[in-house]
Design a protein around this motif. Sequence first.
Motif, PDB file in Angstrom:
ATOM      1  N   GLN A   1       3.744   0.804   2.211  1.00  0.00           N
ATOM      2  CA  GLN A   1       3.592  -0.572   4.035  1.00  0.00           C
ATOM      3  C   GLN A   1       3.909  -2.168   2.712  1.00  0.00           C
ATOM      4  O   GLN A   1       2.977  -1.974   2.291  1.00  0.00           O
ATOM      5  CB  GLN A   1       2.351  -0.671   4.764  1.00  0.00           C
TER       6      GLN A   1
ATOM      7  N   THR B   1       0.833  -1.333  -0.192  1.00  0.00           N
ATOM      8  CA  THR B   1      -0.104  -0.514  -0.050  1.00  0.00           C
ATOM      9  C   THR B   1       1.163   0.728  -0.076  1.00  0.00           C
ATOM     10  O   THR B   1       1.691   1.860   0.922  1.00  0.00           O
ATOM     11  CB  THR B   1      -0.638  -0.070   1.277  1.00  0.00           C
TER      12      THR B   1
ATOM     13  N   TYR C   1       0.883  11.794   2.388  1.00  0.00           N
ATOM     14  CA  TYR C   1       0.472  12.681   3.177  1.00  0.00           C
ATOM     15  C   TYR C   1       0.498  13.750   2.770  1.00  0.00           C
ATOM     16  O   TYR C   1       1.596  14.541   2.697  1.00  0.00           O
ATOM     17  CB  TYR C   1       1.228  12.186   4.292  1.00  0.00           C
TER      18      TYR C   1
ATOM     19  N   GLN D   1      -4.277   6.834   0.466  1.00  0.00           N
ATOM     20  CA  GLN D   1      -3.976   4.490   0.215  1.00  0.00           C
ATOM     21  C   GLN D   1      -4.568   4.744  -1.222  1.00  0.00           C
ATOM     22  O   GLN D   1      -5.251   4.557  -1.548  1.00  0.00           O
ATOM     23  CB  GLN D   1      -4.318   4.082   1.574  1.00  0.00           C
ATOM     24  N   TYR D   2      -3.277   3.972  -1.462  1.00  0.00           N
ATOM     25  CA  TYR D   2      -3.828   3.193  -2.547  1.00  0.00           C
ATOM     26  C   TYR D   2      -2.472   1.751  -2.316  1.00  0.00           C
ATOM     27  O   TYR D   2      -1.322   1.616  -2.025  1.00  0.00           O
ATOM     28  CB  TYR D   2      -2.685   3.717  -4.214  1.00  0.00           C
ATOM     29  N   ASP D   3      -3.913   0.521  -2.985  1.00  0.00           N
ATOM     30  CA  ASP D   3      -3.627  -0.951  -3.013  1.00  0.00           C
ATOM     31  C   ASP D   3      -2.823  -1.987  -4.368  1.00  0.00           C
ATOM     32  O   ASP D   3      -3.367  -1.024  -5.051  1.00  0.00           O
ATOM     33  CB  ASP D   3      -3.930  -1.287  -2.675  1.00  0.00           C
TER      34      ASP D   3
ATOM     35  N   LYS E   1       0.929   5.123   0.724  1.00  0.00           N
ATOM     36  CA  LYS E   1       0.339   5.613   1.704  1.00  0.00           C
ATOM     37  C   LYS E   1       0.848   7.705   1.635  1.00  0.00           C
ATOM     38  O   LYS E   1       1.201   8.090   1.842  1.00  0.00           O
ATOM     39  CB  LYS E   1       0.124   5.697   3.107  1.00  0.00           C
TER      40      LYS E   1
END
Length: 296
Positions: free
Chosen positions: A280, A183, A187, A235-237, A185
């Motif tokens: 992540q 993932t 910010y 968030q992008y998977d 993320k």
Amino acid sequence: MKHNIQVKNSIQASNQQILLAIKKSSDIINYYSVGIQPSKTILWTPEPQKSIYLTSVQVSAPLAVSILLSDDDIDFLSLKITQPFSTVSQAFPSPFKLTTGNSLMLSTSDEDISCNINGAATATQVAYNGRSDFTNVNNAIGLSNGTLASLSSALLTQARGRLVLGYSILPTQYQYFEIEQVTIKYYCRLSLTLAVGVSSMILYWRPNTQVDWTQLQEISLSIIGSVNYLTNPIQYDITDTVLGAPDPWAVINNLQTSFVGTHTGLGIGNIVQLDAIEIQICMSGKNQITVFGYEA
């Protein structure tokens, strides 16, 4: 070598002599590597009309897991790993016989999943449509911590720029793990205090430097207000793309992210900011199973 010893009685003259007829069956050592396996899968199928005899089993795993062995659908042995990179084994006092013709089956449960969050190791500004107007670029390095790289609108020019973030996130012992989820993320924040033109932030990533950027999202404002993802990131998977690559770990080792900011309006008061872009990675262990036995 496994020896099955049969004792026969034979009378010769007036003396009784014990003769040993030794039947030899070759030991079989099978090695397996499995990840998460919730349903039973076949490890070993004997030859027709034969049975599997197990003499010992050894399991090594990088993460906590329970390994369950079955005689077809009948469970008979559970081995549990509780500490990372541990080994457990079971030696049978006498060979454990499976039902004739039945396969040795395996399933897993209680699998531990390890998730690591990584910030960028490098942040570089490159020109976007001829301009590189971000300030405090190095604030985008590392995990989210409240320090911001910023792109402010200007009086005389349309401000814009692109940040490229590089990573050093390949696990030291990656060969012992399987990727479960990846993932990204972001910010970031976009704030307008002057309703002139359009201000945007655009999110990208790519698996390596040899391919074009993949745009994930563009967020724009043309009226006074803000969109704030500094606390709850976008968030992008990207798991499917990573696992679909010929070498998923090469993607982890070489991926980059990018953050573009633009202001089309002239005037002071609008700002695009980036705190961090984190990756992540969640992983399961590759469990190594060694089965000792023979067929007879």
